[in-house]
Design an enzyme around this catalytic site. Structure first.
Site, PDB file in Angstrom:
ATOM      1  N   HIS A 230       0.915  -1.227  -0.032  1.00 14.57           N
ATOM      2  CA  HIS A 230       0.166  -0.121   0.123  1.00 14.57           C
ATOM      3  C   HIS A 230       0.960   1.232   0.112  1.00 14.57           C
ATOM      4  O   HIS A 230       0.823   1.967  -0.973  1.00 14.57           O
ATOM      5  CB  HIS A 230      -0.937   0.014   1.008  1.00 14.57           C
ATOM      6  CG  HIS A 230      -1.739   1.392   0.968  1.00 14.57           C
ATOM      7  ND1 HIS A 230      -2.781   1.716   0.270  1.00 14.57           N
ATOM      8  CD2 HIS A 230      -1.283   2.488   1.864  1.00 14.57           C
ATOM      9  CE1 HIS A 230      -2.924   2.930   0.412  1.00 14.57           C
ATOM     10  NE2 HIS A 230      -2.343   3.472   1.285  1.00 14.57           N
ATOM     11  N   TYR A 234       2.228   5.450  -1.910  1.00 14.30           N
ATOM     12  CA  TYR A 234       2.756   6.944  -1.674  1.00 14.30           C
ATOM     13  C   TYR A 234       4.245   7.279  -1.886  1.00 14.30           C
ATOM     14  O   TYR A 234       4.594   8.430  -2.248  1.00 14.30           O
ATOM     15  CB  TYR A 234       3.007   7.096  -0.043  1.00 14.30           C
ATOM     16  CG  TYR A 234       1.714   6.544   1.104  1.00 14.30           C
ATOM     17  CD1 TYR A 234       0.350   6.729   0.279  1.00 14.30           C
ATOM     18  CD2 TYR A 234       1.643   6.482   2.157  1.00 14.30           C
ATOM     19  CE1 TYR A 234      -0.937   6.363   0.967  1.00 14.30           C
ATOM     20  CE2 TYR A 234       0.703   6.192   2.844  1.00 14.30           C
ATOM     21  CZ  TYR A 234      -0.790   6.018   2.302  1.00 14.30           C
ATOM     22  OH  TYR A 234      -1.709   5.879   2.963  1.00 14.30           O
ATOM     23  N   HIS A 380      -7.720   1.394 -12.915  1.00 13.97           N
ATOM     24  CA  HIS A 380      -7.703   2.538 -11.775  1.00 13.97           C
ATOM     25  C   HIS A 380      -6.407   2.886 -11.720  1.00 13.97           C
ATOM     26  O   HIS A 380      -5.994   4.010 -11.535  1.00 13.97           O
ATOM     27  CB  HIS A 380      -8.288   1.705 -10.497  1.00 13.97           C
ATOM     28  CG  HIS A 380      -7.625   2.400  -9.109  1.00 13.97           C
ATOM     29  ND1 HIS A 380      -7.894   3.780  -8.987  1.00 13.97           N
ATOM     30  CD2 HIS A 380      -6.774   2.270  -8.407  1.00 13.97           C
ATOM     31  CE1 HIS A 380      -7.518   4.090  -7.701  1.00 13.97           C
ATOM     32  NE2 HIS A 380      -6.523   3.067  -7.131  1.00 13.97           N
ATOM     33  N   PHE A 381      -5.405   1.906 -11.634  1.00 17.39           N
ATOM     34  CA  PHE A 381      -3.992   2.288 -11.174  1.00 17.39           C
ATOM     35  C   PHE A 381      -3.477   2.781 -12.427  1.00 17.39           C
ATOM     36  O   PHE A 381      -2.386   3.464 -12.243  1.00 17.39           O
ATOM     37  CB  PHE A 381      -3.308   1.460 -10.569  1.00 17.39           C
ATOM     38  CG  PHE A 381      -2.900   0.136 -11.053  1.00 17.39           C
ATOM     39  CD1 PHE A 381      -2.022   0.079 -11.976  1.00 17.39           C
ATOM     40  CD2 PHE A 381      -3.335  -1.089 -10.325  1.00 17.39           C
ATOM     41  CE1 PHE A 381      -1.948  -1.228 -12.533  1.00 17.39           C
ATOM     42  CE2 PHE A 381      -2.976  -2.417 -11.073  1.00 17.39           C
ATOM     43  CZ  PHE A 381      -2.327  -2.448 -12.004  1.00 17.39           C
ATOM     44  N   HIS A 382      -3.617   2.506 -13.719  1.00 15.94           N
ATOM     45  CA  HIS A 382      -3.156   3.332 -14.838  1.00 15.94           C
ATOM     46  C   HIS A 382      -3.589   4.825 -14.925  1.00 15.94           C
ATOM     47  O   HIS A 382      -2.963   5.672 -15.146  1.00 15.94           O
ATOM     48  CB  HIS A 382      -3.443   2.787 -15.929  1.00 15.94           C
ATOM     49  CG  HIS A 382      -2.378   1.486 -16.473  1.00 15.94           C
ATOM     50  ND1 HIS A 382      -2.784   0.352 -15.870  1.00 15.94           N
ATOM     51  CD2 HIS A 382      -1.315   1.460 -16.964  1.00 15.94           C
ATOM     52  CE1 HIS A 382      -1.731  -0.417 -16.101  1.00 15.94           C
ATOM     53  NE2 HIS A 382      -0.869  -0.072 -16.905  1.00 15.94           N
ATOM     54  N   ARG A 443      -8.207  -9.450 -14.383  1.00 14.32           N
ATOM     55  CA  ARG A 443      -6.854  -8.899 -14.634  1.00 14.32           C
ATOM     56  C   ARG A 443      -5.859  -9.967 -14.836  1.00 14.32           C
ATOM     57  O   ARG A 443      -6.232 -10.861 -14.563  1.00 14.32           O
ATOM     58  CB  ARG A 443      -6.422  -7.920 -13.528  1.00 14.32           C
ATOM     59  CG  ARG A 443      -6.165  -8.469 -12.293  1.00 14.32           C
ATOM     60  CD  ARG A 443      -5.870  -7.173 -11.201  1.00 14.32           C
ATOM     61  NE  ARG A 443      -4.517  -6.758 -11.483  1.00 14.32           N
ATOM     62  CZ  ARG A 443      -3.654  -6.315 -10.263  1.00 14.32           C
ATOM     63  NH1 ARG A 443      -4.324  -6.470  -9.171  1.00 14.32           N
ATOM     64  NH2 ARG A 443      -2.596  -5.823 -10.402  1.00 14.32           N
ATOM     65  N   ARG A 444      -4.736  -9.566 -15.147  1.00 12.30           N
ATOM     66  CA  ARG A 444      -3.485 -10.516 -15.070  1.00 12.30           C
ATOM     67  C   ARG A 444      -3.861 -11.962 -15.782  1.00 12.30           C
ATOM     68  O   ARG A 444      -3.486 -12.933 -15.201  1.00 12.30           O
ATOM     69  CB  ARG A 444      -3.059 -10.848 -13.887  1.00 12.30           C
ATOM     70  CG  ARG A 444      -2.998  -9.767 -12.527  1.00 12.30           C
ATOM     71  CD  ARG A 444      -2.534 -10.244 -11.480  1.00 12.30           C
ATOM     72  NE  ARG A 444      -1.366  -9.426 -11.251  1.00 12.30           N
ATOM     73  CZ  ARG A 444      -0.566  -9.369 -10.116  1.00 12.30           C
ATOM     74  NH1 ARG A 444      -0.943 -10.225  -9.103  1.00 12.30           N
ATOM     75  NH2 ARG A 444       0.456  -8.757  -9.649  1.00 12.30           N
TER      76      ARG A 444
HETATM   77  C1  HEM Z   1       2.168   2.392 -22.793  1.00 10.08           C
HETATM   78  C2  HEM Z   1       1.861   2.451 -21.605  1.00 10.08           C
HETATM   79  C3  HEM Z   1       1.208   1.282 -21.044  1.00 10.08           C
HETATM   80  C4  HEM Z   1       0.428   0.288 -21.656  1.00 10.08           C
HETATM   81  C5  HEM Z   1       0.007   0.128 -22.992  1.00 10.08           C
HETATM   82  C6  HEM Z   1       0.105  -0.411 -20.462  1.00 10.08           C
HETATM   83  C7  HEM Z   1      -0.550  -1.560 -20.473  1.00 10.08           C
HETATM   84  C8  HEM Z   1      -0.794  -2.469 -19.360  1.00 10.08           C
HETATM   85  C9  HEM Z   1      -1.711  -3.576 -19.095  1.00 10.08           C
HETATM   86  C10 HEM Z   1      -2.667  -3.707 -20.583  1.00 10.08           C
HETATM   87  C11 HEM Z   1      -1.803  -3.863 -18.143  1.00 10.08           C
HETATM   88  C12 HEM Z   1      -2.892  -5.388 -17.636  1.00 10.08           C
HETATM   89  C13 HEM Z   1      -1.976  -6.517 -17.731  1.00 10.08           C
HETATM   90  C14 HEM Z   1      -2.868  -7.592 -16.905  1.00 10.08           C
HETATM   91  O1  HEM Z   1      -3.600  -7.359 -16.132  1.00 10.08           O
HETATM   92  O2  HEM Z   1      -3.134  -8.579 -17.585  1.00 10.08           O
HETATM   93  C15 HEM Z   1      -0.838  -3.448 -17.190  1.00 10.08           C
HETATM   94  C16 HEM Z   1      -0.713  -3.749 -15.940  1.00 10.08           C
HETATM   95  C17 HEM Z   1       0.221  -2.845 -15.275  1.00 10.08           C
HETATM   96  N1  HEM Z   1       0.866  -1.769 -15.767  1.00 10.08           N
HETATM   97 FE1  HEM Z   1       0.828  -0.940 -17.309  1.00 10.08          FE
HETATM   98  N2  HEM Z   1       1.072   0.028 -19.130  1.00 10.08           N
HETATM   99  C18 HEM Z   1       1.452   1.071 -19.625  1.00 10.08           C
HETATM  100  C19 HEM Z   1       2.149   1.854 -18.725  1.00 10.08           C
HETATM  101  C20 HEM Z   1       2.421   1.818 -17.448  1.00 10.08           C
HETATM  102  C21 HEM Z   1       3.041   2.440 -16.582  1.00 10.08           C
HETATM  103  C22 HEM Z   1       3.819   4.145 -16.961  1.00 10.08           C
HETATM  104  C23 HEM Z   1       3.243   2.167 -15.284  1.00 10.08           C
HETATM  105  C24 HEM Z   1       3.821   2.563 -14.174  1.00 10.08           C
HETATM  106  C25 HEM Z   1       4.851   3.369 -14.298  1.00 10.08           C
HETATM  107  C26 HEM Z   1       2.617   0.697 -15.477  1.00 10.08           C
HETATM  108  C27 HEM Z   1       2.135  -0.116 -14.443  1.00 10.08           C
HETATM  109  C28 HEM Z   1       1.562  -1.372 -14.591  1.00 10.08           C
HETATM  110  C29 HEM Z   1       1.440  -2.101 -13.485  1.00 10.08           C
HETATM  111  C30 HEM Z   1       1.941  -2.045 -12.129  1.00 10.08           C
HETATM  112  C31 HEM Z   1       0.392  -3.066 -13.791  1.00 10.08           C
HETATM  113  C32 HEM Z   1       0.437  -4.272 -13.083  1.00 10.08           C
HETATM  114  C33 HEM Z   1       1.010  -5.610 -13.336  1.00 10.08           C
HETATM  115  C34 HEM Z   1       0.369  -6.982 -12.525  1.00 10.08           C
HETATM  116  O3  HEM Z   1      -0.907  -6.789 -12.421  1.00 10.08           O
HETATM  117  O4  HEM Z   1       1.225  -7.720 -12.185  1.00 10.08           O
HETATM  118  N3  HEM Z   1       2.179   0.712 -16.899  1.00 10.08           N
HETATM  119  N4  HEM Z   1      -0.246  -2.376 -18.164  1.00 10.08           N
HETATM  120 CU    CU Z   2      -3.498   0.418  -1.023  1.00 13.76          CU
END
Ligand code: HEM
Ligand code: CU
Ligand code: CU
Lengths: 553, 160
Positions: A230, A234, A380-382, A443-444
């Protein structure tokens, strides 16, 4: 009307050697982001049923790519950027250089740690995602690498505290400059928050992956993970708040309203660490009473966030009015939208606001049950980190890189276009994921190869793919602008940080000076942590490390 | 100026209190319960959790059972990469208690379109009550990454 600046005002400039270390932190962070977003494109298109991720070199599975995306973007980029940027704001805030050895140590541990983790991930020995819940088991280099990434932040924290001591000695009775205070509070918060992850990895997972422990206690490790998981948010956010409070007002031609309010907001984040259980609302083995208590504490987090909204909006309003904006919202159109650094960060704030509203939904546990672990969460977190934080990094880079390189930004117009494109992309992308999540899309999950699908997910999937592609194009434009600035930007003379002034100066008498005594707040925070986490952790003793692992899934 | 600031902060505080009351109301009055302490399954060093489960009630008999008129219990074991059983049949209006656990890694248990949403951890028992009021076929999926073929881990709940 403004009375005090948030930083030592005499125009201090860091020695070139330290600027170089800071620069390598920032560039390394962005290099890693470049790899991260290439994976991101593959994931977004995978949701839209377009297969490119499996054709990437090295990447063998969706989950290997997703692990790289999460670890690089959320752990390595954020640490690298914070280590570099906050080292700079600390030094500039105090008007003194930092300890060289500590600064170097932070950079090297970060580099070595990231490379170790990268080895494990690219060799397909760590497809455990960035949450690495045991008993999924990764190669030991993955755990060691992550541990070193965390240790690098402790070096920065130590460098800050050394500087603070030196500054106090030279400035008895003075208030800590706000820019330095915010920077130090960020890392002090993280020192406490990172203990959970450090213990999980160093005490349990690393020895286990080396065969020194027979098994794991999945519940305990999960709890330790979310203890940090969590407040790591921050740690992503507060460096951005440093910019929003300390720099953006100036960039927008305004001033910051209240020094005291700002310090209180940062202190609240130090106090509100132990709420990680809200990520475990639907976990077994945690009592309903604790879950409710934590849900209540979670709502309290909106308080410092709303304070921030108030302060930052007010600063922007002053700026907009000084530039001729009239009426209730007229000022909003008069803030310097043509400055890509300001535009990117104001757009990031808007995304952040929308993300905060969707966060209220996550936080209410009755609603959480309908969306937990659905694509709603990634939507949400994007908004929050993928845009609120990442687009702010880009906005900061638009003055920081010219500052570090002593060159002009290569193309302001392209930079402006880039920021808007990213914002539009995120809006479509996150809307897709959130709508899909409300319809139960997980997700994932490798949706292209999944054995199930629902008609209601069709349009959300396409929006995810389209929005993600726009984000990708925009991110590539960003890297292009950065590179062009470094190699071809017009040379300029050394500039200073755009630090702001405050309407109300920090009082030197009364109760406010006590805000600077971080030890009080640390003590209070630790007491709170023990009260919330102590009983749960103790309940796991004597330890039963009997669950066997599933290696390199 | 100070007044402006105070008014804003009080308004924030008020909004949060209202949210909190709504949450309290929805969990108490609407009787929404979260999974919590429902027991653990101990497994000694050298034992296989999968084998231990076969001898631990209620997991020695997976599937649906009517425990009182209109009340059912559905016992489910998750294991890479399938649920046992992978189909659950219930009559409309049935009040059912899901009792589930994992035999290996962390899994999820999510029935799409309902709030049946729990994490399944090895060694921990997860329980949740739900009432199906609409007939139909519901998708039952693992929504926590559990390895290579996670995306094939699914079953269904048939309500008629
Ligand atoms: C071109 C930009 C980006 C695209 C197209 C993108 C796309 C995605 C997608 C589709 C997922 C979901 C995957 C899933 O749940 O199966 C994901 C997960 C995630 N993304 Fe991005 N993302 C982008 C940029 C970023 C940036 C800038 C950050 C953080 C600084 C970020 C952090 C994360 C995190 C933490 C997850 C979760 C991973 C997980 O569930 O294990 N993403 N992203
Ligand atoms: Cu939290
Ligand atoms: Cu799974």
């Amino acid at each position: 009307m403004s009375t005090a600046v948030v930083s030592e005002p005499s125009g201090f400039a860091l020695p070139q050697g330290q600027l170089n270390v800071i620069r390598w932190n920032i560039y390394f962070g962005f290099a890693v982001l470049a790899i991260g977003v290439i994976m991101g494109l593959g994931q977004a298109l995978n949701y839209a049923q377009v297969d490119i991720i499996r054709h990437y070199p090295v990447v063998k599975s969706y989950y290997q790519g997703l692990t790289i995306h999460g670890v690089f973007n959320a752990l390595v980029l954020t640490t690298a950027f914070a280590n570099g940027f906050i080292a700079l704001t600390t030094a500039r805030g105090f008007g003194r250089k930092l300890n060289d050895a500590l600064l170097q140590a932070a950079l090297w541990t970060l580099l070595i740690g990231s490379l170790l983790a990268a080895y494990a991930m690219f060799a397909d020995k760590a497809s455990v995602l960035y949450t690495f819940y045991p008993p999924l088991e990764a190669h030991w280099t993955f755990y060691l690498g992550l541990a070193l990434v965390v240790v690098s932040t402790w070096f920065i924290s130590a460098a800050q505290l050394v500087a603070l001591r030196g500054w106090r000695r030279d400035h008895p009775g003075e208030r800590v400059p706000l820019l330095a205070f915010m920077s130090i509070a960020t890392y002090v918060m993280w020192d406490i928050a990172s203990v959970g992850l450090a213990v999980e990895v160093v005490v349990f997972l690393l020895p286990w992956s080396l065969g020194l422990l027979p098994g794991v206690d999945p519940m305990l490790d999960r709890t330790l993970f979310w203890f940090t998981g969590h407040p790591i948010v921050y740690f992503w956010l507060l460096p951005i708040y440093v910019s929003w409070y300390g720099l953006i007002p100036k960039q927008a031609g305004g001033v910051l309203f209240s020094d005291t309010l700002t310090r209180v907001a940062f202190i609240l984040f130090i106090l509100l660490i132990p709420v990680g259980f809200h990520h475990q609302f639907v976990d077994p083995g945690i009592s309903q009473g604790l879950k409710f208590t934590v849900a209540a504490m979670t709502f309290a987090i909106f308080f410092p966030s709303l304070m921030t909204a108030f302060s930052v909006m007010y600063a922007l309003e002053i700026g907009g009015r000084r530039r001729g904006g009239k009426g209730l919202i007229g000022w909003f159109f008069r803030i310097p939208w043509s400055d890509p650094s300001v535009a990117a960060q104001v757009l990031a704030m808007i995304a952040f606001l929308l993300g905060g509203i969707s966060g209220l939904m996550n936080g209410s546990y009755t609603m959480n049950m309908e969306i937990h672990n659905t694509a709603f969460v990634s939507g949400h977190f994007h908004l929050m980190i993928g845009c609120g934080v990442a687009l702010s990094y880009m906005g900061i880079a638009y003055w920081l890189i010219p500052y570090l390189e002593r060159r002009e930004l290569w193309s302001s117009r392209l930079a402006l276009f880039q920021a808007f494109l990213y914002f539009v992309g995120v809006m479509i992308f996150s809307h897709g994921l959130m709508a899909g999540g409300i319809a139960g899309m997980p997700r994932r999950t490798d949706m292209l190869q999944a054995s199930y699908d629902l008609p209601a997910w069709k349009i959300p999937e396409i929006m995810t793919g389209v929005g993600g592609s726009l984000m990708f194009v925009s991110a590539m434009l960003f890297f292009f602008i950065v590179v062009m600035t470094i190699v071809a930007g017009k040379k300029t003379s050394q500039r200073d940080l755009p630090f702001t002034a405050t309407v109300q100066a920090p009082p030197t008498i009364g109760w406010q000076p006590r805000l600077d005594r971080l030890n009080y707040w640390v003590l209070a925070s630790v007491v709170l942590v023990i009260a919330v986490y102590g009983p749960v952790i103790l309940g796991h003793f004597p330890l039963r490390l009997t669950t066997a692992g599933l290696l390199y899934p | 100026m100070e007044r402006y600031e105070k008014a804003f902060l009080s308004a924030c505080a008020a909004v949060l209190v209202i949210f909190l009351c709504a949450l309290g109301y929805s969990s108490v009055a609407m009787n929404v319960h979260l999974p919590s302490h429902s027991g653990m399954i101990y497994c000694n060093a050298g034992q296989k959790l999968r084998k231990v489960l076969l001898k631990t009630p209620p997991f020695d008999h997976t599937g649906v059972k009517e425990i009182a008129p209109g009340k059912y219990q559905a016992v489910v074991i998750a294991k890479t990469w399938a649920f046992t059983p992978n189909e659950i049949d219930l009559p409309v209006g049935a009040e059912v208690k899901f009792i589930a656990t994992s035999a290996d890694v962390t899994h999820g248990f999510f029935i799409v379109g309902t709030r049946v949403n729990m994490m399944l951890l090895p060694g921990q028992i997860s329980e949740l009550d739900y009432r199906f009021t609409k007939p139909g076929e519901y998708l039952m999926i693992c929504h926590e990454y559990c390895g290579e073929l996670h995306h094939t881990m699914a079953g269904k709940v048939v309500v008629k």
